[in-house]
Write a protein that holds these residues in place. Structure first.
Motif, PDB file in Angstrom:
ATOM      1  N   ALA A  72     -15.830   3.009  -0.837  1.00 48.23           N
ATOM      2  CA  ALA A  72     -16.931   3.214   0.113  1.00 48.23           C
ATOM      3  C   ALA A  72     -17.067   1.982   1.028  1.00 48.23           C
ATOM      4  N   VAL A  73     -16.895   0.812   0.453  1.00 52.90           N
ATOM      5  CA  VAL A  73     -16.938  -0.422   1.256  1.00 52.90           C
ATOM      6  C   VAL A  73     -15.768  -0.417   2.239  1.00 52.90           C
ATOM      7  N   GLU A  74     -14.617  -0.021   1.720  1.00 50.31           N
ATOM      8  CA  GLU A  74     -13.413   0.018   2.554  1.00 50.31           C
ATOM      9  C   GLU A  74     -13.605   0.983   3.732  1.00 50.31           C
ATOM     10  N   ALA A  75     -14.199   2.142   3.451  1.00 51.92           N
ATOM     11  CA  ALA A  75     -14.405   3.144   4.514  1.00 51.92           C
ATOM     12  C   ALA A  75     -15.336   2.587   5.595  1.00 51.92           C
ATOM     13  N   ARG A  76     -16.375   1.857   5.164  1.00 50.12           N
ATOM     14  CA  ARG A  76     -17.298   1.283   6.151  1.00 50.12           C
ATOM     15  C   ARG A  76     -16.589   0.212   6.982  1.00 50.12           C
ATOM     16  N   MET A  77     -15.713  -0.524   6.343  1.00 51.27           N
ATOM     17  CA  MET A  77     -14.943  -1.529   7.090  1.00 51.27           C
ATOM     18  C   MET A  77     -14.028  -0.842   8.110  1.00 51.27           C
ATOM     19  N   HIS A  78     -13.371   0.234   7.675  1.00 51.07           N
ATOM     20  CA  HIS A  78     -12.480   0.961   8.596  1.00 51.07           C
ATOM     21  C   HIS A  78     -13.261   1.461   9.810  1.00 51.07           C
ATOM     22  N   ALA A  79     -14.453   1.996   9.565  1.00 56.91           N
ATOM     23  CA  ALA A  79     -15.250   2.533  10.677  1.00 56.91           C
ATOM     24  C   ALA A  79     -15.563   1.414  11.677  1.00 56.91           C
ATOM     25  N   LYS A  88      -6.621  -6.235  11.449  1.00 56.84           N
ATOM     26  CA  LYS A  88      -5.293  -5.788  11.871  1.00 56.84           C
ATOM     27  C   LYS A  88      -4.656  -4.882  10.807  1.00 56.84           C
ATOM     28  N   VAL A  89      -4.739  -5.306   9.580  1.00 59.28           N
ATOM     29  CA  VAL A  89      -4.137  -4.513   8.494  1.00 59.28           C
ATOM     30  C   VAL A  89      -4.995  -3.275   8.199  1.00 59.28           C
ATOM     31  N   GLY A  90      -6.327  -3.481   8.193  1.00 55.05           N
ATOM     32  CA  GLY A  90      -7.237  -2.373   7.872  1.00 55.05           C
ATOM     33  C   GLY A  90      -7.118  -1.214   8.861  1.00 55.05           C
ATOM     34  N   ARG A  91      -6.753  -1.532  10.078  1.00 52.71           N
ATOM     35  CA  ARG A  91      -6.547  -0.497  11.099  1.00 52.71           C
ATOM     36  C   ARG A  91      -5.377   0.425  10.724  1.00 52.71           C
ATOM     37  N   ARG A  92      -4.452  -0.120   9.963  1.00 58.64           N
ATOM     38  CA  ARG A  92      -3.194   0.603   9.700  1.00 58.64           C
ATOM     39  C   ARG A  92      -3.028   1.132   8.279  1.00 58.64           C
ATOM     40  N   TYR A  93      -3.563   0.380   7.311  1.00 59.24           N
ATOM     41  CA  TYR A  93      -3.263   0.722   5.906  1.00 59.24           C
ATOM     42  C   TYR A  93      -4.478   0.698   4.999  1.00 59.24           C
ATOM     43  N   ARG A  94      -4.332   1.452   3.907  1.00 62.11           N
ATOM     44  CA  ARG A  94      -5.148   1.231   2.714  1.00 62.11           C
ATOM     45  C   ARG A  94      -4.237   0.544   1.712  1.00 62.11           C
ATOM     46  N   PRO A 100       0.675 -12.115  -9.812  1.00 65.02           N
ATOM     47  CA  PRO A 100       0.685 -11.601  -8.435  1.00 65.02           C
ATOM     48  C   PRO A 100       0.268 -10.130  -8.403  1.00 65.02           C
ATOM     49  N   LEU A 101      -0.463  -9.731  -7.372  1.00 62.28           N
ATOM     50  CA  LEU A 101      -0.894  -8.332  -7.246  1.00 62.28           C
ATOM     51  C   LEU A 101       0.155  -7.533  -6.486  1.00 62.28           C
ATOM     52  N   GLN A 102       0.615  -6.458  -7.115  1.00 62.07           N
ATOM     53  CA  GLN A 102       1.540  -5.540  -6.437  1.00 62.07           C
ATOM     54  C   GLN A 102       0.688  -4.442  -5.816  1.00 62.07           C
ATOM     55  N   MET A 103       0.875  -4.197  -4.534  1.00 59.36           N
ATOM     56  CA  MET A 103       0.058  -3.194  -3.842  1.00 59.36           C
ATOM     57  C   MET A 103       0.934  -2.135  -3.188  1.00 59.36           C
ATOM     58  N   ARG A 104       0.430  -0.910  -3.209  1.00 56.89           N
ATOM     59  CA  ARG A 104       1.065   0.198  -2.490  1.00 56.89           C
ATOM     60  C   ARG A 104       0.380   0.309  -1.133  1.00 56.89           C
ATOM     61  N   LEU A 105       1.175   0.490  -0.084  1.00 54.66           N
ATOM     62  CA  LEU A 105       0.595   0.605   1.253  1.00 54.66           C
ATOM     63  C   LEU A 105       0.467   2.071   1.605  1.00 54.66           C
ATOM     64  N   GLU A 106      -0.747   2.521   1.856  1.00 54.60           N
ATOM     65  CA  GLU A 106      -0.941   3.912   2.296  1.00 54.60           C
ATOM     66  C   GLU A 106      -1.298   3.913   3.777  1.00 54.60           C
ATOM     67  N   PRO A 107      -0.377   4.406   4.635  1.00 50.21           N
ATOM     68  CA  PRO A 107      -0.718   4.432   6.059  1.00 50.21           C
ATOM     69  C   PRO A 107      -1.979   5.263   6.271  1.00 50.21           C
TER      70      PRO A 107
END
Ligand code: HEM
Length: 437
Positions: free
Chosen positions: A270-277, A401-407, A429-436
């Motif tokens: 939910a925080v992420e969605a508000r940031m994207h908006a 910049k990243v938030g515009r493109r990926y989760r 180290p954190l391994q992350m999956r990039l979801e466009p």
């Protein structure tokens, strides 16, 4: 038996003796001490053969860092840092510190910082190109390593500008790799560090023969800086100390914050969605200015809340020159004191749901609820972080910049562990999956 009248009033003492601040489990031990003994206490440290004081009270923080700051120098841990960084602005005290801070303060003026926007944006572009290829293959990224490499590139480019390419293209390999390698701070590290300082020295000599306006970077500004009273510039030695200080102070701190911010965002959609908006509502620019980036108010709250929960500088020290009074107790002259942003930021008396991730607590509507001096990821008073605005700017550009493109999604389940050594960081180290998006 009654104590003699003249005995100083001392705070509770921990039953166990240990070298607080120097042991790998200092963070949980400090948590226990505050729980058991309250906001102020003392621990006997065998290797120092003296007591170290701990305070978790905002009034003491204010006294030590602001109203009586002249009575304190840097303390435990800084002797070790001094071996590497000499008398740079982080480790120096007194008149030398004042002179260097005065000479360096203009480098961090908003008018100067905003000119780094394009460079920071371009550094992010290079990472994003690599990430796009990875996302297309459905692969994962090592977020922790990438944040470290990105933050290193940004601080190095801001210092050396185009000359960074000459510095990194050395026959023995990129000498700045020592900052991202997991190498111990041992003799080998000291040797490689020495090679690096020789190279910086060469660059300083070369630059001294060039017109000052031919480069826009921190090194150029250090070369142009003049003492307010004598008009003298810095010596090569002083400049090398400041350059290495800025690399060390600015690299891991920013990298760890971004690493933790992406972790927290991945756990709070939910925080992420508000940031994207918020990001989506702002057109993308190739050279985003500082004021423009600061319009991302909610994204800034995310950074503030990340720094509350995971302040990279989780603890720091001071040493009293003369006796002082903290929380009504008499701190003797020469006493060592530890202040812990980590514990202060989670103090239940000052923070509602202290363990929760609630960026909105930093918005304007909640300002009155936030206690002063219970939040200090960048310290406070005259010795507060000189790079605060720079790092916030860098993080806003990156997140937008990243938030515009990926989760970014954590590749593995289960809780992420943290490790509190010099800096607070994720243990693995954190391994992350990039979801466009
Ligand atoms: C999230 C990022 C950062 C955090 C959390 C952070 C935190 C801090 C803290 C807590 C201090 C005070 C330490 C003490 O008094 O013992 C400090 C000082 C300092 N920081 Fe930062 N820092 C960050 C980024 C940066 C960056 C990017 C730079 C350089 C470009 C920088 C340069 C410095 C310097 C030079 C000092 C010493 C200032 C003085 O004593 O006058 N920091 N920082």
């Amino acid at each position: 038996m009654n104590e003699p009248i003249s005995a100083p009033r001392l705070p509770p003492e921990a039953a166990e003796h240990f070298d607080i601040g120097a042991t790998p489990d200092s963070l949980p031990r400090i948590s226990r001490l505050f729980e058991e003994l309250g906001d102020i206490c003392r621990v006997y440290a065998p290797s120092r053969q003296s007591h170290t004081w701990l305070s978790n009270h905002p009034d003491d923080i204010k006294r030590v860092l602001v109203s009586n700051h002249r009575n304190y120098t840097k303390g435990i841990g800084f002797d070790r840092v001094r071996i590497l960084l000499g008398n740079g602005i982080v480790t120096s005290d007194g008149e030398l510190w004042k002179r260097q801070r005065y000479m360096m303060q203009p480098m961090f003026h908003r008018r100067v910082l905003t000119q780094f926007g394009r460079m920071i944006d371009e550094a992010n572009d290079r990472f994003l190109a690599g990430w796009a290829a990875q996302a297309a293959r459905g692969g994962t990224i090592n977020l922790t390593n990438d944040m470290s490499a990105l933050a290193l590139e940004v601080i190095l480019r801001s210092l050396f500008g185009a000359d960074l390419d000459f510095l990194t293209a050395q026959p023995g390999g990129n000498p700045f790799d020592i900052f991202t390698d997991e190498s111990a701070r041992d003799l080998k590290f000291a040797y490689r560090f020495r090679q690096l300082t020789k190279l910086i020295q060469q660059l300083i000599e070369r630059r001294r023969g060039e017109p000052p306006e031919s480069h826009f970077d921190f090194l150029g500004m250090l070369l142009a800086a003049r003492d307010r009273e004598t008009g003298a510039g810095m010596t090569d030695r002083e400049m090398i100390d400041e350059v290495t200080t800025l690399i060390v102070a600015g690299h891991e701190t920013t990298a760890n914050t971004l690493n933790c911010a992406w972790y927290l965002l991945s756990q709070h959609p939910a925080v992420e969605a508000r940031m994207h908006a918020e990001i989506d509502a702002m057109p993308e620019e190739a050279a985003p200015g500082l004021a423009r980036m600061e319009e991302l108010k909610y994204t800034k709250c995310i950074i503030d809340e990340t720094l509350r929960l995971y302040p990279p500088v989780w603890v720091f020290s001071r040493r009293a020159i003369a006796a002082d009074v903290l929380s009504g107790y008499e701190l003797p002259a020469g006493a060592d004191l530890l202040l812990s942003p980590y514990h202060l930021h989670r103090h239940p008396a000052y923070w509602k749901d202290p363990e929760g991730f609630h960026p909105e607590r930093f918005d304007a509507a909640h300002e009155a609820e936030r206690p002063r001096f219970a939040y200090m990821p960048f310290s406070a008073g005259p010795r507060h972080c000189i790079g605060e605005t720079f790092s916030i700017y860098e993080m806003l550009i990156h997140l937008s910049k990243v938030g515009r493109r990926y989760r970014l999604r954590l590749e593995h389940d289960g809780p992420v562990e943290f490790d509190a050594q010099v800096n607070l960081r994720t243990r693995h180290p954190l391994q992350m999956r990039l979801e466009p998006r």
